[in-house]
Design a protein around this motif. Structure first.
Motif, short mmCIF file in Angstrom:
data_model
loop_
_atom_site.label_atom_id
_atom_site.label_comp_id
_atom_site.label_asym_id
_atom_site.label_seq_id
_atom_site.Cartn_x
_atom_site.Cartn_y
_atom_site.Cartn_z
N THR A 73 46.76 40.26 -6.40
CA THR A 73 47.40 41.52 -5.99
C THR A 73 47.94 41.49 -4.55
O THR A 73 48.25 42.53 -3.99
CB THR A 73 46.41 42.69 -6.16
N ASN A 74 48.05 40.31 -3.97
CA ASN A 74 48.68 40.17 -2.65
C ASN A 74 48.08 41.13 -1.62
O ASN A 74 46.87 41.22 -1.50
CB ASN A 74 50.20 40.34 -2.78
N VAL A 75 48.92 41.86 -0.88
CA VAL A 75 48.44 42.81 0.14
C VAL A 75 48.61 44.22 -0.42
O VAL A 75 49.73 44.68 -0.64
CB VAL A 75 49.24 42.67 1.45
N VAL A 76 47.50 44.90 -0.68
CA VAL A 76 47.57 46.23 -1.31
C VAL A 76 47.50 47.38 -0.31
O VAL A 76 47.78 48.52 -0.65
CB VAL A 76 46.48 46.41 -2.38
N SER A 77 47.11 47.09 0.91
CA SER A 77 47.11 48.12 1.95
C SER A 77 48.55 48.53 2.25
O SER A 77 49.39 47.68 2.54
CB SER A 77 46.45 47.57 3.22
N ARG A 78 48.84 49.83 2.18
CA ARG A 78 50.20 50.30 2.45
C ARG A 78 50.60 49.95 3.88
O ARG A 78 51.67 49.38 4.12
CB ARG A 78 50.30 51.80 2.21
N GLY A 79 49.74 50.31 4.83
CA GLY A 79 50.04 50.00 6.22
C GLY A 79 50.09 48.51 6.47
O GLY A 79 50.94 48.00 7.21
N GLY A 80 49.16 47.77 5.84
CA GLY A 80 49.14 46.33 6.00
C GLY A 80 50.39 45.67 5.45
O GLY A 80 50.94 44.75 6.08
N SER A 81 50.85 46.13 4.29
CA SER A 81 52.06 45.52 3.70
C SER A 81 53.29 45.81 4.56
O SER A 81 54.17 44.95 4.70
CB SER A 81 52.27 46.04 2.28
N LEU A 82 53.35 47.00 5.17
CA LEU A 82 54.48 47.32 6.05
C LEU A 82 54.48 46.42 7.28
O LEU A 82 55.52 45.91 7.70
CB LEU A 82 54.43 48.79 6.46
N LEU A 83 53.30 46.23 7.87
CA LEU A 83 53.21 45.35 9.04
C LEU A 83 53.52 43.90 8.66
O LEU A 83 54.21 43.19 9.40
CB LEU A 83 51.81 45.43 9.65
N PHE A 84 53.01 43.46 7.51
CA PHE A 84 53.28 42.11 7.03
C PHE A 84 54.80 41.90 6.92
O PHE A 84 55.35 40.89 7.39
CB PHE A 84 52.60 41.93 5.67
N ALA A 85 55.47 42.89 6.31
CA ALA A 85 56.93 42.80 6.14
C ALA A 85 57.64 42.79 7.48
O ALA A 85 58.57 42.00 7.71
CB ALA A 85 57.42 43.96 5.28
N TRP A 86 57.21 43.67 8.40
CA TRP A 86 57.83 43.73 9.73
C TRP A 86 57.69 42.39 10.45
O TRP A 86 58.66 41.88 11.05
CB TRP A 86 57.19 44.85 10.56
N MET A 87 56.51 41.82 10.39
CA MET A 87 56.26 40.54 11.06
C MET A 87 57.14 39.43 10.48
O MET A 87 57.70 38.62 11.21
CB MET A 87 54.78 40.18 10.93
#
Length: 434
Positions: free
Chosen positions: A181-195
């Motif tokens: 399920t990769n990164v399921v944290s909403r905030g975490g996935s947004l930061l992952f994408a930004w990075m």
């Protein structure tokens, strides 16, 4: 004597009004509360600008607290419905409310909730950043991420979830270790994408000292978010989760050096047999800081019933060290919860928290159950209703199926064991067929 945060005051030997209130609520001496806050083993989230707050302590030896999530989104943007949830959550004695609003008048919504709430208020500032700046995710700057946190502090938010442990090393760990399920944290996935889009370090990790200065300024408790929490039981206890947890432990010590209170967020999905070890490991790696779990859900096959899968995991987690439970509703994974979903989620979480408090020997927990047992033995229906965790439902269920004999219920009737034993032990004649 001046102080910046509750931790700063505790380390200077200053007893704050918040510490006094928590001591009374927990049945402990204020000196004990102060010592635990000084060590970082108890946090009292209490923003200086939250004037209506009735402070609560979260951590070692205290009652297990619960949090309720709510807030407006693009698909469900009725502020009044969400404020109804706030009122109901307060009536049901939830200790914390997280405003996860991410669309529309978020600042207005947040300020209203802070003004009306006696419960501590939490937010996830990154949710608000996109709407606040009206920019695409890629175009947000590191400074803007930090400025949103400051705005939430000005508005009186008591604790903020910040995914500071998701650094470049953690991103590479995720890439090397495939998950279902990769990164399921909403905030975490947004930061992952930004990075990834900016080929940059997580601003909350890179500028962590500036983040701590903001938290100290308003006495915001830093809830270190688990961006890499497992979103399925298959992904629990994996390299990505543990890698981030080690970083969160290091960030905890840095926060304490600046007298910033810390809560650590924990796993979301996890098989029953892994929960105890995870709780012990978290407390060890994060130096006894209060632990906040999002469930954990103990199976992935029950959409519509995840308040139950969460309550099972939450009770076990709290028994072995978790201090704070995030409620889960029947709507989890399906839609935004409505008011009835929220009520069910609160009750399920309260049952889990109380069950764990009995196991942990928290003062007054077992006594509540003993009082209920006495009321049942005495067939004192009114007292049973008063002691029930959900009196309204208990009264309604009894009223919906009235027994012939008021002493009993419609399941056993006059063969009720409580009725039988009460009469026999009182020397009364037992008549069943009349």
């Amino acid at each position: 004597m001046n102080y910046t945060t509750q931790m700063d005051a505790a380390r200077k030997g200053i007893i704050t009004e918040a510490m006094k209130i928590v001591a009374i609520k927990e049945g402990k001496t204020v000196e004990k509360i102060m010592a635990l806050v000084a060590e970082g083993k108890v946090a009292i989230p209490a923003n200086k600008n939250h004037k209506s707050l009735s402070p609560e302590g979260v951590g070692k030896g205290l009652r297990t607290k619960i949090n309720v999530n709510l807030g407006i989104s693009k698909d469900c943007c009725d502020c009044e419905k969400e404020l109804d949830k706030v009122r109901t959550a307060l009536e049901m004695k939830a200790e914390a409310i997280m405003d996860l609003s991410n669309y529309g008048k978020t600042a207005e919504m947040r300020k209203t909730i802070v003004e009306m709430s006696t419960a501590m208020i939490g937010t996830v500032p990154i949710y608000d950043a996109l709407g606040y700046y009206d920019k695409d995710l890629k175009d947000l700057t590191a400074r803007e991420f930090l400025d949103v946190v400051e705005k939430h502090g000005q508005d009186g938010v008591d604790f903020v979830t910040i995914h500071a442990g998701l650094n470049r090393e953690a991103v590479e760990t995720v890439k090397r270790n495939k998950r279902l399920t990769n990164v399921v944290s909403r905030g975490g996935s947004l930061l992952f994408a930004w990075m990834e889009m900016n080929n940059a370090e997580n601003p909350f990790f890179e500028y962590y000292d500036e983040l701590l200065d903001i938290c100290a300024k308003y006495d915001i408790t830093l809830s270190l978010g688990d961006a890499l929490r497992p979103g399925s039981i298959n992904d629990a206890s994996d390299a990505s989760q543990i890698k981030e947890l080690i970083t969160l432990g290091e960030l905890t010590k840095r926060a304490w050096e600046k007298n910033v209170q810390v809560i650590i967020e924990g796993p979301g999905h996890m098989a029953l047999n892994e929960i105890e070890a995870n709780m012990i490991m978290q407390k060890r790696l994060c130096h006894g800081a209060p632990f906040y779990v999002l469930g954990p859900l103990v199976t992935d096959i029950a959409p519509g019933y995840d308040h139950i899968t969460s309550a099972i995991g939450g009770a076990i987690a709290a028994t072995y060290g978790a201090d704070f439970l995030c409620y889960v509703t029947p709507a989890e994974h399906l839609r935004l919860p409505n008011l009835e979903d929220m009520k069910e989620g609160i009750i399920a979480s309260k049952i889990a928290a109380h069950s764990a408090d009995i196991a942990k020997g928290v003062k007054g927990a077992r006594e509540w159950d003993n009082e209920m047992s006495k009321a049942r033995a005495e067939i004192d229906w009114e007292k049973m209703f008063d002691l029930a965790i959900d009196p309204e439902k208990a009264r309604r269920y009894r009223a919906e199926s009235k027994p012939h004999d008021e002493e009993s219920c419609s399941m056993c009737g006059k063969m009720c064991s409580m009725r039988t034993m009460k009469k026999i032990l009182n020397g009364e004649e037992l008549i069943i067929n009349d």
